[in-house]
Design an enzyme around this catalytic site. Structure first.
Site, mmCIF file in Angstrom:
data_model
loop_
_atom_site.group_PDB
_atom_site.id
_atom_site.type_symbol
_atom_site.label_atom_id
_atom_site.label_comp_id
_atom_site.label_asym_id
_atom_site.label_seq_id
_atom_site.Cartn_x
_atom_site.Cartn_y
_atom_site.Cartn_z
ATOM 1 C CG ASP A 32 -2.170 0.887 0.966
ATOM 2 O OD1 ASP A 32 -2.128 1.763 0.078
ATOM 3 O OD2 ASP A 32 -3.179 0.731 1.688
ATOM 4 C CD GLU A 73 -7.114 5.645 1.431
ATOM 5 O OE1 GLU A 73 -6.234 5.401 2.279
ATOM 6 O OE2 GLU A 73 -6.856 5.896 0.248
HETATM 7 C C1 BGC Z 1 -5.058 3.175 -0.143
HETATM 8 C C2 BGC Z 1 -5.140 2.123 -1.211
HETATM 9 C C3 BGC Z 1 -5.052 2.765 -2.575
HETATM 10 C C4 BGC Z 1 -3.784 3.589 -2.659
HETATM 11 C C5 BGC Z 1 -3.578 4.241 -4.000
HETATM 12 C C6 BGC Z 1 -3.880 4.091 -0.348
HETATM 13 O O1 BGC Z 1 -3.908 5.167 0.537
HETATM 14 O O2 BGC Z 1 -5.023 2.562 1.126
HETATM 15 O O3 BGC Z 1 -6.322 1.376 -1.071
HETATM 16 O O4 BGC Z 1 -5.098 1.787 -3.567
HETATM 17 O O5 BGC Z 1 -3.817 4.599 -1.660
HETATM 18 O O6 BGC Z 1 -4.480 5.237 -4.233
#
Ligand code: BGC
Length: 626
Positions: free
Chosen positions: A340, A516
């Site tokens: 991640d 998020e």
């Molecule tokens: C998230 C991921 C995402 C990535 C790219 C991260 O902050 O946890 O789920 O795919 O960012 O955008």
């Protein structure tokens, strides 16, 4: 199809005590139902009609990969193991330091806005620059372009914005989910995006998390079936490269392995749940956090993103047992593993089995400096790590070969947002509606009903689409196609301009968009007070009252007597017509809750326990029809 894909089974899972016996274990197939009577219907299709079990990589790809690997220096291998943010500065690095991939991430500076102006045409031109730069590199290795294609090609302004995954989970319709993800693939490939960070495989236990809507639900068997359907839709019915003749196929990257749905406080970033702790024993981790990936592996899933969480105190990004022993060993995962965003320490993560790094580094470094540093760290790992590096690069090259990336050319950007694609989204919206209450047969509405549509979500494409829409945190106002709920109702039966003139008041109660950790909330009491006041006013005026709840999570409804009918509408995306289809009886409601619906904040974390000891307002599988 035959062949030997992933092994193992979705054993011992199911939602305990949710009205039926726990789900039966499945091996090599997603046929049959999930637990608690909530399992999906319909089926995903292998092209030969048999069990989904894709055998890959092909012999030809293995041979091609081995030949390429033999030509590569350790530095070139390290470069393939890093994904660059698709900044203009990175563009310069692509031809000199050919990276494995570039992407426009959600968090951080790029905020999904690769080309700035996010029309389909701009995206096609933008991604094309990166592919051209890659074509000029010394090694002829295709470049992946990644985006979080979370609900349709949500980076392009005129794309069809699909319902978020919690709504798709409510449909329990696997063939439909496969079709929805196939549209997402087509609308992404059309603009040069050939890799998505999805589908999400978490089986969520904690509704305070800002990512509940990315999850298909709380039943591990039903989720595993949905994820498989999504992967088959995105990559193709026979795995990588079988989906999009002539353009080179799309690659899915399911996330976040493993157990992110089991996560809880404390959060490493100071929010509530996100980047938190998973405190469960190994059998629980397997049932809820690992096994839901198995059907997707059998469908030929090309990539998995590891969770930036901690399991019993240790970083999952550096967990060799989970990544190497279980995922790649026991379950036979053939694809590559990516971190991640800025997760883990490079050396230990490579040792644990990570194959590619997403935006490593951070601090005060520019993305390009941080990415160069990571490339250097990998290139200077001790010789004892050489075979691990070869394994990582072999996996990356095999995925690119199997997906047909060498032949990749974008499709036609003008097909983005087509009527045919919108029709699939509309069907998905209608099937996702869950009727929670329908006192006195308030619904469906008659065609001549005098309807007043109000509330924070009545005319808000922004709230209707939620996070991961044009921008990371969600800006559905920039979506150029589609219909709001108010406009959709007005198409069926011209709406009236005031509550007084109406016989029926539809109040769309809604959460603002979020993504998020920014969407984490200590309370589920997130619907605006003003929306509840509208319910009270409509009741007091003697109207028929219909409450539609648009939210990224189950939220507190307080008092169901405030409305005659209640509908959970999730985050339906751009096609509000699907909501009107249910309201006016064009489509009979069939949606069932994919997640429990708590009665109070005390129930915000259910923790996978049996219904009985956990008594939500509504439980997984609930949903009325007429
Ligand atoms: C998230 C991921 C995402 C990535 C790219 C991260 O902050 O946890 O789920 O795919 O960012 O955008």
């Amino acid at each position: 199809m035959g062949g030997t894909g992933a092994t193992g089974s979705v054993a011992g899972s199911g939602v305990p005590g949710s009205g039926a016996a726990a789900g039966s274990g499945q091996s090599g197939s997603v046929a049959g139902s999930g637990a608690g009577g909530t399992g999906a219907s319909g089926s995903v299709s292998a092209t030969d009609g048999g069990t989904v079990n894709v055998n890959w990589p092909s012999q030809a790809c293995q041979t091609q990969t081995a030949a390429m690997l033999a030509k590569m220096s350790k530095m070139q291998k390290a470069q393939q193991m890093v994904m660059l943010e698709s900044t203009q500065a990175a563009l310069g690095m692509v031809s000199s330091n050919l990276p494995g991939a570039v992407f426009a991430g959600g968090s951080g500076g790029s905020n999904m806005d690769g080309p700035g102006n996010q029309s389909a045409g701009s995206w096609a031109a933008f991604t094309g620059q990166f592919r051209s730069a890659a074509a000029g590199a010394a090694l002829q290795i295709p470049l992946l372009y990644g985006l979080d294609v979370v609900h349709g090609n949500n980076g392009a302004t005129n794309a069809v914005i699909m319902p978020q995954n919690h709504g798709l989970g409510a449909t329990h319709d696997l063939a439909l989910v496969q079709a929805v993800y196939n549209v997402a693939a087509q609308e992404s490939l059309a603009v040069g995006i050939n890799w998505t960070f999805g589908p999400f495989s978490g089986v969520v236990w904690d509704y305070r998390w800002g990512r509940v809507y990315e999850s298909f639900g709380g039943d591990p068997v039903a989720v595993s079936q949905m994820v498989q359907a999504a992967v088959l839709g995105f990559q193709g019915p026979n795995g990588l490269g079988s989906g999009s003749a002539g353009v080179g196929g799309a690659v899915a990257c399911s996330k976040h392995f493993a157990g992110d749905g089991q996560m809880g406080p404390p959060s490493a970033t100071g929010v509530v749940v996100d980047r938190g702790q998973i405190n469960v024993d190994t059998p629980t981790m397997m049932t809820w956090g690992v096994n839901p990936y198995i059907p997707a592996l059998q469908a030929g899933l090309g990539c998995i993103m590891v969770s930036d969480a901690h399991w019993n105190g240790a970083s999952i990004t550096e967990d060799k047992q989970l990544i190497t022993m279980i995922l790649k060993g026991q379950l036979g995962f053939k694809g590559f593993v990516i971190t991640d965003w800025n997760a883990g320490n490079t050396g230990p993560a490579v040792g644990a089995g990570v194959d590619m790094f997403m935006h490593p580094g951070g601090g005060n470094l520019s993305p390009e400096q941080a990415e160069s540093n990571t490339i250097n760290i990998i290139a200077n790992l001790p010789a004892g790590m050489d075979s691990r590096i070869d394994d990582a690069v072999t996996r990356i090259l095999n995925v690119k070969c199997q997906a047909g990336q060498a032949a990749f050319a974008p499709g036609d950007p003008s097909t983005v947002g087509s009527g045919a694609h919108r029709a699939i989204a509309r069907k998905a919206v209608a099937e996702s509606m869950v009727v929670l209450q329908n006192t006195g047969n308030a619904l469906p509405l008659g065609a001549t009903a005098k309807v007043f549509v109000t509330g924070s979500g009545a005319n808000s494409m922004r709230n209707q689409c939620g996070g991961w829409t044009i921008t990371w945190q969600g800006n559905g106002d920039r979506v150029t196609g589609g219909t709001t709920i108010q406009a959709a109702v007005n198409k069926v039966s011209p709406t009236v301009g005031s509550m007084a003139a109406a016989d029926t008041v539809v109040v769309v109660l809604s959460e603002p968009p979020y993504a998020e950790g920014a969407g984490d909330s200590a309370t589920l009491d997130t619907l605006p007070a003003g929306d509840f006041t509208l319910l009270d006013q409509a009741k007091a005026a003697g109207k028929k009252v219909v409450a539609i709840v648009m939210s990224g999570r189950p939220v507190l409804l307080h008092d169901l007597t405030k409305a005659d009918a209640w509908i959970a509408a999730w985050l339906p995306g751009s096609e509000g017509d699907g909501v009107a289809d249910i309201l006016f009886g064009k489509v009979k409601p069939t949606g069932k809750l994919p997640h429990h619906w708590p009665a109070s904040d005390a129930q915000a974390r259910w923790g996978g326990v049996a219904v009985g000891s956990y008594m939500p307002m509504f439980k997984i599988g609930d949903g009325l029809t007429w």
